[in-house]
Scaffold this active site. Sequence first.
Site, mmCIF file in Angstrom:
data_model
loop_
_atom_site.group_PDB
_atom_site.id
_atom_site.type_symbol
_atom_site.label_atom_id
_atom_site.label_comp_id
_atom_site.label_asym_id
_atom_site.label_seq_id
_atom_site.Cartn_x
_atom_site.Cartn_y
_atom_site.Cartn_z
ATOM 1 N N HIS A 120 34.411 11.512 -7.203
ATOM 2 C CA HIS A 120 33.087 11.673 -6.801
ATOM 3 C C HIS A 120 31.948 10.592 -7.294
ATOM 4 O O HIS A 120 31.212 10.170 -7.775
ATOM 5 C CB HIS A 120 32.386 12.504 -7.742
ATOM 6 C CG HIS A 120 32.836 13.886 -7.123
ATOM 7 N ND1 HIS A 120 32.444 15.004 -6.144
ATOM 8 C CD2 HIS A 120 33.841 14.779 -7.326
ATOM 9 C CE1 HIS A 120 32.758 16.248 -6.361
ATOM 10 N NE2 HIS A 120 33.915 16.097 -7.423
ATOM 11 N N HIS A 151 28.704 12.462 -2.256
ATOM 12 C CA HIS A 151 28.808 13.190 -3.615
ATOM 13 C C HIS A 151 30.354 12.797 -3.669
ATOM 14 O O HIS A 151 30.601 13.297 -5.081
ATOM 15 C CB HIS A 151 27.840 14.847 -3.259
ATOM 16 C CG HIS A 151 28.541 15.951 -4.397
ATOM 17 N ND1 HIS A 151 29.649 16.036 -4.461
ATOM 18 C CD2 HIS A 151 27.546 16.251 -5.157
ATOM 19 C CE1 HIS A 151 29.723 16.596 -5.997
ATOM 20 N NE2 HIS A 151 28.109 16.838 -5.909
ATOM 21 N N GLU A 188 24.478 35.868 -23.328
ATOM 22 C CA GLU A 188 26.234 35.933 -24.259
ATOM 23 C C GLU A 188 26.682 34.318 -23.898
ATOM 24 O O GLU A 188 27.087 33.762 -24.356
ATOM 25 C CB GLU A 188 27.129 37.050 -23.122
ATOM 26 C CG GLU A 188 26.796 38.648 -24.366
ATOM 27 C CD GLU A 188 25.778 39.292 -23.176
ATOM 28 O OE1 GLU A 188 25.947 40.116 -24.281
ATOM 29 O OE2 GLU A 188 24.629 38.462 -22.602
ATOM 30 N N HIS A 241 30.854 50.899 -20.140
ATOM 31 C CA HIS A 241 30.811 50.049 -21.256
ATOM 32 C C HIS A 241 32.317 50.522 -22.244
ATOM 33 O O HIS A 241 31.975 50.079 -23.698
ATOM 34 C CB HIS A 241 29.859 51.021 -22.850
ATOM 35 C CG HIS A 241 27.931 50.050 -22.426
ATOM 36 N ND1 HIS A 241 27.376 50.135 -21.577
ATOM 37 C CD2 HIS A 241 27.481 49.403 -23.382
ATOM 38 C CE1 HIS A 241 26.484 49.642 -21.530
ATOM 39 N NE2 HIS A 241 26.187 49.079 -22.209
#
Length: 731
Positions: A94, A333, A483, A546
């Site tokens: 890149h 890019h 998280e 869960h």
Amino acid sequence: EKLTILSREAKFIKRNSYTTMKFSTLVVAGAALAAGVEGFSTSAPRAFGGIRQATPMKMAEAATEVDKMAALATSANEARGLAMDSIAAAHSGHMGLPLGCAEIGAVLYGSQMQYNPSDTQWMNRDRFILSAGHGSMFLYSWLNLAGFDLSIEELKNFRQHHSQTPGHPEFPNSEHTTPGIECTTGPLGAGVSNAVGFAVSEKMAAARYNTDDHTIFDHHIYALAGDGCFQEGVSAESAAFAAQEKLDNLIVLYDSNEVTLDKMAEYTQSEDIIKRYDAYGWETYEIDGHDLAVVEETIAAAKASNNGKPKFIKCNTIIGKGMEETEGTNAAHGEAGVPYVDKARASIGLPEEKWFVSEGTRDFFDGVQEKNTKIYDEWQGTYAAWKEANADMAKELEDAVADNVMPAEDMITTIPEMSGDAEATRVSGYKIIQEIAKLVPNYISGSADLHGSTRNYIDNGGNFGAGFDKTYAGKNLYFGIREHSMGTILNGIAYHGIFKASGSTFLVFVDYFRPTIRVASLAELGRVSYILTHDSIGVGEDGPTHQPVETVSGLRVIPNLDVFRPSDAEETVAAYVSSVTRKDGPTALILSRQNLDQNTDMPAQARREGSLKGAYVAKAETADLDLIIIATGSEVQHALAAAKDMPGARVVSMPCMELYERQSDDYKETVLPSTCTKRIAMEAGVSDPWYKYASKVVGVDRFGFSAPGDIVMAELGMSADNLSSEIATMN
């Protein structure tokens, strides 16, 4: 507090708005003008006003500063050349960021960062994280120019097998040992979030080890990130955490080039990112990222600002700057510019010689190293005096940096035996983590808003952060309901190289931060572990959203991740001990919500020792061996119950497949002898992984349902009675 710094010419130099690309001439002119106006002050950023009369002293200072700016500008172009030549040779890579951020690299490595290439592990060095890891030739070029042991030959071998210059930066590990790489990056958003973990670790180290007489930690954390990093949600989670905890040692530089891979950035984003970071509580700046003087002054101001706010510098840049055919477009890019490299090199004044670095640039960075060596030597004197005055603290710190901990075999004998009563392994874990914190002083832990359930709070350890009852010396981190950010911050703490960090949530939510566990595993981070509770359908009433069934096996397929699912308190001791003594990779601790029976028929130390080998005989046969029952976690109690009246049955507890696989063939044969092929395995999760060891598996290959946990377990076959029935069907 947005501070806007514009170049003397304009905030942005648009593509094709100039006829020459010898940027050094423009920059030196700008530097001279700045010297006449402001004497190159490194105080707070400002717009440049009218010209004042320059004194002889200021003129001398200005001349020196012009020389420095000319050297920085030249090194920026030569860094561009190194990147272009390496990417062209590889026909891969890149090019956009290394060309577009060259001035930022020049200022960081040539002016503002403190580092010592001769001691890449100096604990008070500034850290630089290239969050936009696809632009890795930016980092490799500057490491070479700055004097790190990364040769031109390694740059020539960019992205080649066994080179020190892989496609994305990799933290030193068994595959690559590239000096100066602080963090494995590539997944966008992760690096800038790891940087928050670095900042946490530095703040914690300063709070614990600095004294009124001696400052041994006062470095900064820098991260360079692009649009993709800030579009990824993890960067938002981490930015909020950094502001909440007032991590003013963190400086994030945003390569704002208005381009993403598919389209121009405006196609997918329209937010005002400065307002966004203002709202988080960061100190924000917006500058021309190609104006060396402004970049330097802004970074210096950010370093000097100890106001409790992390720093966000929006650097307006031109992607692929210097390559007329692709600059400012999404074609810059990748490697689309390879056919135009020779023309671009000539246009910025580079000679035909590839991988060219001038003697002047080498001399300039020799001077930078000399300056940094003085800082380093002064620090060494301070450290020696601090060590003499604080011998016990110094030993603790040096052990932490060297990752010296009590051997696992000794640690399991030091921790007191657990109770023989039925108990959830998360509850056992709470008792054990207190002992671990005593034996490993640099052990810290945190939770994603679930301390009360995951039970990993370190008593009397204090809480980390700013405000309320928190201090930077605290051992308990409150990540909030973040998280993914927790995972990246934990990794950042581990990369920083002082503390051992663990973090907790419910197992079913591990997929929020699974990418961070994968990177920790490939980076071989032994300083990080994950405490994942509520491990199965035994969660019960909360229902299938869960109740993890595929999750443990999903973790087991990650290479170099140890996954421990202990069956009782003593196995949980071994799991924790293994997690803090392992050196070459992370550990996931999978703990139960519900109570489990203890295997009191076997001595505690024998269970601990066996667990440290990944699997062991939990109940030996009392007659000729004709059946092996393999189980893990909450299912070991069922295996023991089912085998109670089977003299020829052996029960093998396998809390950690990965550890077992690392044992010798001789040991594995003693546990699972090849002569006995009648084997059945049991786990409250998907069955596929167990067919490696058994011909029949009692598992859970469906989602659960909402009901009390014991009912869900029984209905889905997780009982001694059902196991006995399944054994009866075997030949």
